[in-house]
Motif scaffolding. Structure first.
Motif, mmCIF file in Angstrom:
data_model
loop_
_atom_site.group_PDB
_atom_site.id
_atom_site.type_symbol
_atom_site.label_atom_id
_atom_site.label_comp_id
_atom_site.label_asym_id
_atom_site.label_seq_id
_atom_site.Cartn_x
_atom_site.Cartn_y
_atom_site.Cartn_z
ATOM 1 N N ASN A 1 -41.083 21.679 33.214
ATOM 2 C CA ASN A 1 -39.465 21.318 33.268
ATOM 3 C C ASN A 1 -38.675 20.593 33.557
ATOM 4 O OD1 ASN A 1 -36.803 21.873 33.187
ATOM 5 N ND2 ASN A 1 -37.553 24.511 34.347
ATOM 6 N N TYR A 2 -38.649 19.858 32.417
ATOM 7 C CA TYR A 2 -38.600 18.321 32.689
ATOM 8 C C TYR A 2 -36.191 18.866 32.596
ATOM 9 C CZ TYR A 2 -41.701 16.449 29.864
ATOM 10 O OH TYR A 2 -42.986 16.539 29.635
ATOM 11 N N ARG A 3 -35.699 19.825 32.379
ATOM 12 C CA ARG A 3 -34.405 19.998 32.930
ATOM 13 C C ARG A 3 -34.035 20.535 34.350
ATOM 14 N NH1 ARG A 3 -30.557 18.882 28.648
ATOM 15 N NH2 ARG A 3 -31.582 19.293 26.735
ATOM 16 N N GLU A 4 -35.341 20.639 34.620
ATOM 17 C CA GLU A 4 -35.199 21.363 37.049
ATOM 18 C C GLU A 4 -36.114 19.482 37.407
ATOM 19 O OE1 GLU A 4 -35.176 23.164 39.779
ATOM 20 O OE2 GLU A 4 -35.045 24.115 38.238
ATOM 21 N N LEU A 5 -36.211 18.833 37.033
ATOM 22 C CA LEU A 5 -36.691 17.617 37.057
ATOM 23 C C LEU A 5 -35.553 16.416 37.830
ATOM 24 C CD1 LEU A 5 -40.097 16.991 35.993
ATOM 25 C CD2 LEU A 5 -39.406 17.544 38.110
ATOM 26 N N LEU A 6 -34.184 16.751 36.195
ATOM 27 C CA LEU A 6 -33.411 16.012 37.089
ATOM 28 C C LEU A 6 -32.774 15.930 37.775
ATOM 29 C CD1 LEU A 6 -31.503 17.304 33.080
ATOM 30 C CD2 LEU A 6 -32.676 14.495 33.419
ATOM 31 N N LYS A 7 -32.249 17.362 38.297
ATOM 32 C CA LYS A 7 -31.504 17.193 39.600
ATOM 33 C C LYS A 7 -32.063 16.699 41.167
ATOM 34 C CE LYS A 7 -31.281 22.468 39.265
ATOM 35 N NZ LYS A 7 -32.118 23.706 39.765
ATOM 36 N N ASP A 8 -33.581 15.562 41.021
ATOM 37 C CA ASP A 8 -33.678 14.522 41.617
ATOM 38 C C ASP A 8 -33.623 13.452 41.233
ATOM 39 O OD1 ASP A 8 -34.330 16.568 43.654
ATOM 40 O OD2 ASP A 8 -36.395 17.429 42.374
ATOM 41 N N MET B 1 -26.890 16.919 35.205
ATOM 42 C CA MET B 1 -27.206 17.416 36.606
ATOM 43 C C MET B 1 -28.369 18.128 37.530
ATOM 44 S SD MET B 1 -27.398 14.072 36.321
ATOM 45 C CE MET B 1 -28.611 14.349 38.020
ATOM 46 N N GLU B 2 -27.239 19.425 37.057
ATOM 47 C CA GLU B 2 -28.212 20.825 37.577
ATOM 48 C C GLU B 2 -29.289 21.105 36.934
ATOM 49 O OE1 GLU B 2 -24.551 23.067 37.664
ATOM 50 O OE2 GLU B 2 -23.595 22.851 39.225
ATOM 51 N N GLY B 3 -29.631 20.855 36.227
ATOM 52 C CA GLY B 3 -30.398 21.593 35.206
ATOM 53 C C GLY B 3 -30.263 22.385 33.771
ATOM 54 N N ARG B 4 -28.574 22.472 33.813
ATOM 55 C CA ARG B 4 -28.699 23.488 32.276
ATOM 56 C C ARG B 4 -28.735 22.702 31.246
ATOM 57 N NH1 ARG B 4 -23.402 24.668 35.011
ATOM 58 N NH2 ARG B 4 -22.398 25.737 33.814
ATOM 59 N N LEU C 1 -18.642 11.647 38.721
ATOM 60 C CA LEU C 1 -19.458 9.914 38.591
ATOM 61 C C LEU C 1 -18.755 9.525 40.532
ATOM 62 C CD1 LEU C 1 -18.673 7.004 36.159
ATOM 63 C CD2 LEU C 1 -20.566 9.091 35.917
ATOM 64 N N SER C 2 -17.594 9.941 40.774
ATOM 65 C CA SER C 2 -17.941 10.012 41.878
ATOM 66 C C SER C 2 -18.519 11.314 43.351
ATOM 67 C CB SER C 2 -16.272 10.205 42.134
ATOM 68 O OG SER C 2 -15.892 9.224 41.801
ATOM 69 N N ASP C 3 -18.779 12.076 42.260
ATOM 70 C CA ASP C 3 -19.145 12.933 42.841
ATOM 71 C C ASP C 3 -20.737 13.057 43.037
ATOM 72 O OD1 ASP C 3 -19.011 15.701 44.970
ATOM 73 O OD2 ASP C 3 -20.665 16.347 42.666
ATOM 74 N N LEU C 4 -21.025 12.728 41.967
ATOM 75 C CA LEU C 4 -22.716 12.424 42.200
ATOM 76 C C LEU C 4 -22.778 10.608 42.753
ATOM 77 C CD1 LEU C 4 -23.773 11.301 38.442
ATOM 78 C CD2 LEU C 4 -23.787 13.583 39.776
ATOM 79 N N HIS C 5 -21.877 9.813 42.910
ATOM 80 C CA HIS C 5 -22.252 9.015 44.475
ATOM 81 C C HIS C 5 -21.615 9.921 45.478
ATOM 82 C CE1 HIS C 5 -21.341 5.309 46.532
ATOM 83 N NE2 HIS C 5 -21.739 5.145 45.075
ATOM 84 N N ASN C 6 -21.219 10.617 46.032
ATOM 85 C CA ASN C 6 -21.291 11.260 47.570
ATOM 86 C C ASN C 6 -22.236 11.868 47.457
ATOM 87 O OD1 ASN C 6 -18.618 9.999 47.908
ATOM 88 N ND2 ASN C 6 -17.337 12.103 47.038
ATOM 89 N N GLN C 7 -23.637 11.846 46.115
ATOM 90 C CA GLN C 7 -24.376 12.917 46.409
ATOM 91 C C GLN C 7 -25.629 11.695 47.086
ATOM 92 O OE1 GLN C 7 -25.673 15.587 43.047
ATOM 93 N NE2 GLN C 7 -23.166 15.870 42.955
ATOM 94 N N GLY C 8 -25.455 10.884 47.787
ATOM 95 C CA GLY C 8 -26.719 9.938 47.171
ATOM 96 C C GLY C 8 -26.886 9.045 46.227
ATOM 97 N N LYS C 9 -26.102 9.343 45.168
ATOM 98 C CA LYS C 9 -27.397 7.941 44.059
ATOM 99 C C LYS C 9 -26.615 7.756 43.549
ATOM 100 C CE LYS C 9 -27.831 13.809 41.957
ATOM 101 N NZ LYS C 9 -29.127 13.079 42.359
ATOM 102 N N HIS D 1 -17.182 17.283 32.322
ATOM 103 C CA HIS D 1 -17.580 18.255 33.109
ATOM 104 C C HIS D 1 -19.587 18.529 33.416
ATOM 105 C CE1 HIS D 1 -13.635 19.684 34.300
ATOM 106 N NE2 HIS D 1 -13.789 19.494 35.040
ATOM 107 N N VAL D 2 -19.599 18.247 31.481
ATOM 108 C CA VAL D 2 -21.183 18.578 30.826
ATOM 109 C C VAL D 2 -22.116 17.979 32.163
ATOM 110 C CG1 VAL D 2 -20.821 16.469 29.198
ATOM 111 C CG2 VAL D 2 -22.743 18.577 29.356
ATOM 112 N N ILE D 3 -21.292 16.578 32.789
ATOM 113 C CA ILE D 3 -22.026 15.301 33.536
ATOM 114 C C ILE D 3 -22.861 15.928 34.637
ATOM 115 C CG2 ILE D 3 -22.524 13.826 35.045
ATOM 116 C CD1 ILE D 3 -20.337 12.228 33.139
ATOM 117 N N HIS D 4 -21.902 17.474 35.816
ATOM 118 C CA HIS D 4 -22.328 17.821 36.791
ATOM 119 C C HIS D 4 -23.505 19.167 36.557
ATOM 120 C CE1 HIS D 4 -18.858 20.668 36.212
ATOM 121 N NE2 HIS D 4 -19.887 21.255 36.642
#
Length: 284
Positions: A2-9, A257-260, A42-50, A251-254
């Protein structure tokens, strides 16, 4: 798998946005509401430690608008003049928007010579690494105001498609997201063939798939698919997954990243002996 699920990490992400996703088609001016959404995502992704790197187009279009031109110029020196003005204005807006979310944006301008020269390439990688270590978000564009090569080869380099893939390989990113005006990869042009099937996942990018995108206008999208498949070849060989998705709504970015299931996912398939310069030289 499941490649999509791995996107979260995924920890280090390069996101490329094309001019068509940033500019009002009717006026050739910046779509500020979309830019605000992009920066917030992008700021929210960065706030997640990415680690986040943005590869942005739009400098020539923004400069042309500033000069009162109703469409982008075709003459090289006019393009370079528009880029000189547009790049400064575009970066000023990015800096302002990112600062509202307590983020530090850093400008990096690249040319072909940056990547083909061993010393320059090493220096560029070191700069990226230090900026990411310091918590900045690099905002990258081609240095069109100085280098005529990038402007002359825009059709081949695809509005920063391949540049973003080269950067992904350079910094060891594990995900590249290309956002433009297409939904992803199809078996045929969906605009002319109602039976064209959407391709959700490409586990292995073979010669048959690469040949589908030959030429500036391909049969597998709305145009410019050749450069996106070249980008996929580079990114996946470097070990990064890559997604082609529509930048109509950032909004497609998050959601990605959620694997959708948005866009076409190309699974990373790192070559045992991956030499970035070999792939760069194929583009020249």
């Amino acid at each position: 798998m499941n490649y999509r699920e791995l996107l979260k990490d995924k920890k280090r992400i390069v996101i490329k946005v094309g001019s068509s996703s940033l500019i009002h088609k009717e006026t050739n001016k910046l779509d500020l509401r979309k830019l605000e959404v992009l920066v917030r995502e992008l700021s929210d992704l960065h706030n997640q430690g990415k680690d986040v790197v943005l590869v942005t187009s739009g400098a020539v279009a923004v400069g042309a608008s500033a000069f009162g031109m109703h469409e982008k110029p075709t003459e090289l020196k006019k393009k370079q003049a528009c880029s000189a003005v547009g790049q400064a204005r575009l970066m000023m807006i990015y800096q302002k928007l990112f600062s509202e979310y307590n983020q530090m944006a850093a400008q990096i301008l690249m040319t072909k010579n940056t990547m083909v020269n061993n010393l320059n390439r090493r220096n560029a990688r070191n700069t990226f690494e230090e900026l990411l270590e310091l918590g900045a978000i690099p905002v990258v564009n081609e240095n069109d105001s100085i280098s005529s090569y990038e402007l002359e080869m825009l059709e081949s380099f695809g509005d920063n498609d391949t540049l973003s893939a080269v950067i992904a390989g350079l910094i060891g990113a594990d995900l590249l997201i290309l956002l433009s005006d297409i939904d992803g990869l199809f078996t045929d042009d969906p605009n002319t063939n109602p039976d064209a099937e959407f391709i959700d996942t490409v586990e292995k990018l073979d010669e048959k798939l690469l040949s589908m995108g030959k030429g500036p206008k391909s049969k597998v999208g709305t145009g410019g698919m050749a450069t996106k498949l070249t980008a996929a070849e580079i990114a996946t060989a470097a070990g990064a997954d890559m997604i082609i998705a529509n930048g109509r709504d950032f909004h497609v970015i998050h959601k990605i990243m959620e694997g959708r299931k948005y866009g076409t996912l190309f699974a990373g398939d790192k070559k045992e002996e991956f030499f970035l310069i070999d792939y760069i030289e194929k583009l020249l």
